[in-house]
Design a protein around this motif. Sequence first.
Motif, PDB file in Angstrom:
ATOM      1  N   UNK A  41       0.853  -1.176   0.000  1.00  0.00           N
ATOM      2  CA  UNK A  41       0.000   0.000   0.000  1.00  0.00           C
ATOM      3  C   UNK A  41       0.894   1.233   0.000  1.00  0.00           C
ATOM      4  N   UNK A  42       0.586   2.182  -0.870  1.00  0.00           N
ATOM      5  CA  UNK A  42       1.335   3.428  -0.938  1.00  0.00           C
ATOM      6  C   UNK A  42       0.457   4.552  -0.414  1.00  0.00           C
ATOM      7  N   UNK A  43       1.015   5.326   0.505  1.00  0.00           N
ATOM      8  CA  UNK A  43       0.323   6.443   1.146  1.00  0.00           C
ATOM      9  C   UNK A  43       1.089   7.712   0.785  1.00  0.00           C
ATOM     10  N   UNK A  44       0.477   8.554  -0.042  1.00  0.00           N
ATOM     11  CA  UNK A  44       1.068   9.853  -0.364  1.00  0.00           C
ATOM     12  C   UNK A  44       0.312  10.892   0.448  1.00  0.00           C
ATOM     13  N   UNK A  45       1.034  11.630   1.295  1.00  0.00           N
ATOM     14  CA  UNK A  45       0.379  12.563   2.197  1.00  0.00           C
ATOM     15  C   UNK A  45       1.050  13.923   2.169  1.00  0.00           C
ATOM     16  N   UNK A  46       0.304  14.943   2.613  1.00  0.00           N
ATOM     17  CA  UNK A  46       0.851  16.303   2.642  1.00  0.00           C
ATOM     18  C   UNK A  46       0.079  17.125   3.662  1.00  0.00           C
ATOM     19  N   UNK A  47       0.685  18.248   4.021  1.00  0.00           N
ATOM     20  CA  UNK A  47       0.049  19.146   4.969  1.00  0.00           C
ATOM     21  C   UNK A  47       0.986  20.286   5.318  1.00  0.00           C
ATOM     22  N   UNK A  48       0.659  20.967   6.400  1.00  0.00           N
ATOM     23  CA  UNK A  48       1.484  22.061   6.916  1.00  0.00           C
ATOM     24  C   UNK A  48       1.685  21.786   8.398  1.00  0.00           C
ATOM     25  N   UNK A  49       2.928  21.825   8.858  1.00  0.00           N
ATOM     26  CA  UNK A  49       3.229  21.618  10.270  1.00  0.00           C
ATOM     27  C   UNK A  49       4.194  22.699  10.717  1.00  0.00           C
ATOM     28  N   UNK A  50       3.801  23.439  11.749  1.00  0.00           N
ATOM     29  CA  UNK A  50       4.602  24.556  12.270  1.00  0.00           C
ATOM     30  C   UNK A  50       4.923  25.564  11.171  1.00  0.00           C
ATOM     31  N   UNK A  51       3.931  25.817  10.301  1.00  0.00           N
ATOM     32  CA  UNK A  51       4.102  26.800   9.240  1.00  0.00           C
ATOM     33  C   UNK A  51       4.906  26.320   8.051  1.00  0.00           C
ATOM     34  N   UNK A  52       5.261  25.059   8.019  1.00  0.00           N
ATOM     35  CA  UNK A  52       6.101  24.516   6.951  1.00  0.00           C
ATOM     36  C   UNK A  52       5.336  23.452   6.172  1.00  0.00           C
TER      37      UNK A  52
END
Length: 142
Positions: A41-52
């Motif tokens: 299983x491939x999990x491609x994830x993204x977001x913003x953490x501590x403004x980055x």
Amino acid sequence: RLAKRVGKYDTTIVLKTGGQGGSIETKGEAALKMTLDGRCMMDENSGVLSGRNFSGLRLTGFNNASKKYEATWADTFSTGLIRLIGESSDDGKAVVYSAALEARGGALEFKATDRQIDDDSFVILIECADRPTIEVTYKRRK
């Protein structure tokens, strides 16, 4: 178990710093799909953490020879690849991984627990001595 997770998710990431620091919460997204003829299983994830902004890739499978779960994680916070080996005592509903990463100052070892909540949500808890705890909750988009 892994194939049942295929889909798009909203994620909530909580960085628990402990003490007076409390915690930091942020949102992200993930797309999970099976790859390599259904072996991983491939999990491609993204977001913003501590403004980055960050992005990550997780590849997870079950090794039929060792009867253990194996995974490799990578993200834009580091150039290292995290290697995880896990076991489950409840047919994959919760998998407890031992993990390692070569980091500045030497090897970093930690525990990651992947726990299925229901058909549409699961949580990954990452715990490491002397570091903030990270909890990532995945909720399937409807």
